[in-house]
Write an enzyme that holds these catalytic residues in place. Structure first.
Site, PDB file in Angstrom:
ATOM      1  N   ASP A 205       0.260  19.561  42.214  1.00  0.00           N
ATOM      2  CA  ASP A 205      -0.797  18.651  42.675  1.00  0.00           C
ATOM      3  C   ASP A 205      -1.779  19.355  43.610  1.00  0.00           C
ATOM      4  O   ASP A 205      -2.995  19.157  43.503  1.00  0.00           O
ATOM      5  CB  ASP A 205      -0.166  17.461  43.406  1.00  0.00           C
ATOM      6  CG  ASP A 205      -1.208  16.455  43.868  1.00  0.00           C
ATOM      7  OD1 ASP A 205      -2.111  16.117  43.075  1.00  0.00           O
ATOM      8  OD2 ASP A 205      -1.129  15.989  45.021  1.00  0.00           O
TER       9      ASP A 205
ATOM     10  N   HIS B 163      24.196   6.777  41.205  1.00  0.00           N
ATOM     11  CA  HIS B 163      24.724   5.968  42.299  1.00  0.00           C
ATOM     12  C   HIS B 163      23.949   6.239  43.584  1.00  0.00           C
ATOM     13  O   HIS B 163      23.597   7.380  43.854  1.00  0.00           O
ATOM     14  CB  HIS B 163      26.196   6.334  42.550  1.00  0.00           C
ATOM     15  CG  HIS B 163      27.077   6.105  41.377  1.00  0.00           C
ATOM     16  ND1 HIS B 163      27.185   7.007  40.347  1.00  0.00           N
ATOM     17  CD2 HIS B 163      27.885   5.065  41.050  1.00  0.00           C
ATOM     18  CE1 HIS B 163      28.037   6.532  39.439  1.00  0.00           C
ATOM     19  NE2 HIS B 163      28.471   5.362  39.837  1.00  0.00           N
TER      20      HIS B 163
ATOM     21  N   LEU C 221      20.792   5.524  36.235  1.00  0.00           N
ATOM     22  CA  LEU C 221      22.232   5.313  36.327  1.00  0.00           C
ATOM     23  C   LEU C 221      22.886   6.118  37.445  1.00  0.00           C
ATOM     24  O   LEU C 221      24.111   6.222  37.519  1.00  0.00           O
ATOM     25  CB  LEU C 221      22.877   5.592  34.968  1.00  0.00           C
ATOM     26  CG  LEU C 221      22.294   4.719  33.834  1.00  0.00           C
ATOM     27  CD1 LEU C 221      22.846   5.144  32.490  1.00  0.00           C
ATOM     28  CD2 LEU C 221      22.543   3.239  34.072  1.00  0.00           C
TER      29      LEU C 221
ATOM     30  N   GLU D 161      20.455  14.823  42.860  1.00  0.00           N
ATOM     31  CA  GLU D 161      19.645  14.850  44.074  1.00  0.00           C
ATOM     32  C   GLU D 161      18.988  16.231  44.227  1.00  0.00           C
ATOM     33  O   GLU D 161      17.804  16.334  44.576  1.00  0.00           O
ATOM     34  CB  GLU D 161      20.513  14.537  45.292  1.00  0.00           C
ATOM     35  CG  GLU D 161      20.822  13.059  45.489  1.00  0.00           C
ATOM     36  CD  GLU D 161      21.802  12.476  44.474  1.00  0.00           C
ATOM     37  OE1 GLU D 161      22.427  13.244  43.707  1.00  0.00           O
ATOM     38  OE2 GLU D 161      21.968  11.235  44.445  1.00  0.00           O
TER      39      GLU D 161
END
Lengths: 159, 159, 159, 159, 159, 159
Positions: free
Chosen positions: C129, C78, C76, C115
């Site tokens: 990783d 933007h 959800l 973000e």
């Protein structure tokens, strides 16, 4: 050599070539390319070359990631599980160029030339991006396949 | 000309350059490139050139779509809303080459050279992909920026 | 403080909150996080820390790229044009941890906390990783927002 | 235990580890994580928990989709065909936390820890996104691998 | 009404229409569509309709995320920052159909019909995916634009 | 016929169905769909139909690329290596419609209906996008599976 383009059928439609009946074999492809630049730009890259955050290290990683995006970028490429991607960059200070080599491998029904070529292209574009503030006249050049093995068409080598 | 690489900060970290304080201005960039091939391959492309499903038409569309993926491919590129992408291909039968020109535009805080260069690169790779069954010795070459305008650095032109 | 969840409407539908009527303002968000590891793993990272190709440099770049994928990952969120992404990593050898800080900026109608948090998360996953062959017991922890400014809700700071 | 980082070669280049020679085996990995929040936020989630459009259901779906994006997000991860992704969330009302468990499976040449960890991370970020209007002080924590089987390295379990 | 196709230039090239000179205005588009199914399938959906994890809730979220992918999917669509996406589904038990409505908004230089239509399409495909084990004869139908406002072409409404 | 929805477990969680134990078999799926339009729009498409850059050729390529994005778009779809994608479009000038057929193949643990349906949907949306400047009243309709073979559920055919 084939006498027609493989991705266009008799009716003129673009097709992802049907590889369903092919067997899985080990595939390797190696591609090369080069970014030409000014002596000043080459010098700036060299200065950073042994530190972290260097231009070549960032471009190298972009190339590895780019290889994985090949079927997303090239319309008629088959998706395939790459088992190895290796990209190396070398600053040729005598010729003011960055030389790029990408090697891709898979076990699958089709070759990985496009993956290797895409890795080289994205690597080169990233070198360009990182140096363009100092040099807008760079030139990406000589992107080609130099080695391909596996599959029915057999071994191909070039320089 | 700047005397340092814009994407690496003092501590050696790769950074997406901070453009927050820049104003939105109209931006245009034009990039060019070329795919060299055998005479036979050029002939095959020419034969299909005026029909639907032709190599050049498919590569052209791949280039337009590729431009939109630039921030996904080039690690430190800013995402920006392209307002125009135009890619043209021309088969130069005398030199057995496909010549590619890409023009990108936006109204934004940073330039669109990387978008134009990416469009050219993906277009070239797609030409390669579609012809590689008949010609593995093609070469993608001379990818460069030929025009850039908008923003503080002003007009840049090259050949 | 709001007394209801913003992303669910009265009928129980998930919604991307309508920000059409909001004005564009400068936005900044800073997020932090940490990867805990064995002393041995921290030592291995430190050994590579000043060379090219180091773990922290690769993870840092992954974080910057990850920030750009936020609207693709968080249903959800933007889509918005990030104007700056900065990720830094520090190896805290006393506590055997990698500390991550991500700062995102935009000029837009909504904030960039997600973000910044996504940048931290992808950075941390990439550290994991690269070290998991030597240490499967690492732990990604303390991912949170420490600073947010811009927009109607004003300044938020935390530790 | 390995004594060096697997993703960096002798020359300091980041590499996607060459798994071409490995055989395909069944692989399972389970990862866990947790989102800490205020009592008030936990209460709001609980109120919606049995209706459609609930926070946990949306975050769960985001986690499943996130697992599929792992090779796109983590630079040196191999692309692989996941055969199962399962994400569960539980609201621990006594501790005001959402507990997340992700289980991934494949039949392939490499493990799926990163896929499970990515699923947990994206799930946690989505919980954060949906609750951040009411609670900016949430904290994503304790993301780790708790189970891994298949492949040469054998069984690993943790808590 | 225009008398030619906007996305093809005089030379037959596909173009992303140049919207650089257009001004930013508020845009809204509403699209609708429907999935026809057996009475039995409709009954199964209804049974789950008020619980978490229901078919309609999952399809709804897929539609919202799908809207954001429009420029990635539709070759000549412009990337644009959606400011609102709302998808609703209703099970019409009398006609054994799921009715889908998607509303998209932006402030920009071009309309959002394609975003709304893509949201409806991905929502419908997800309903199909989740029910196909019990009903392979479903049919996705009547996807169309019912409302469009903003921009030079003005208001459009249909049923 | 199954009596329950396969993608929702007993606890109401959305799951990507566990196909780990299934064997790899050859799979084919064919889907169809149609775009209804005005006579005038059909005429415009026909005029361009044999030239390069035609609407149908562009939409066809978008459909092939769309098939590859299926696991990215449909939340609970498994990623799988498509071995063939073929999309054909036919302009039915008598009924003013574009008829679309997509055929997908793989060798894998699960079927490719969703890939074929997604190819048809993206093809149809692209036709819509390219003609919407002249015709906003088009309608995408009758998207369904007409053939499916391979796997335990056996052959399915419809019209």
């Amino acid at each position: 050599m084939a006498d027609k383009l493989s991705h266009i059928d008799a009716a003129g439609n673009a097709v992802m070539v049907d590889i369903s009946a092919k067997s899985d074999t080990a595939r390797i492809a190696v591609a090369k390319g080069r970014v030409l630049m000014s002596a000043e730009t080459a010098r700036l890259i060299a200065e950073h070359g042994h530190k972290k955050g260097d231009v070549l290290g960032i471009a190298q990683l972009a190339g590895v990631m780019g290889a994985k995006k090949t079927p997303d970028l090239i319309p008629l490429c088959h998706p395939l599980p790459l088992t190895s991607v290796e990209v190396t960059l070398e600053l040729a200070t005598d010729t003011d160029a960055v030389d790029i080599v990408a090697t891709c491998k898979t076990t699958g029904k089709t070759g990985v030339e496009m993956e290797a070529l895409t890795a080289v292209s994205i690597t080169a574009l990233t070198v360009f991006d990182m140096c363009k503030a100092v040099d807008k006249s760079m030139r990406i050049t000589d992107i080609r396949v130099v080695h391909k093995e596996g599959g029915k068409s057999g071994l191909f080598t070039a320089d």
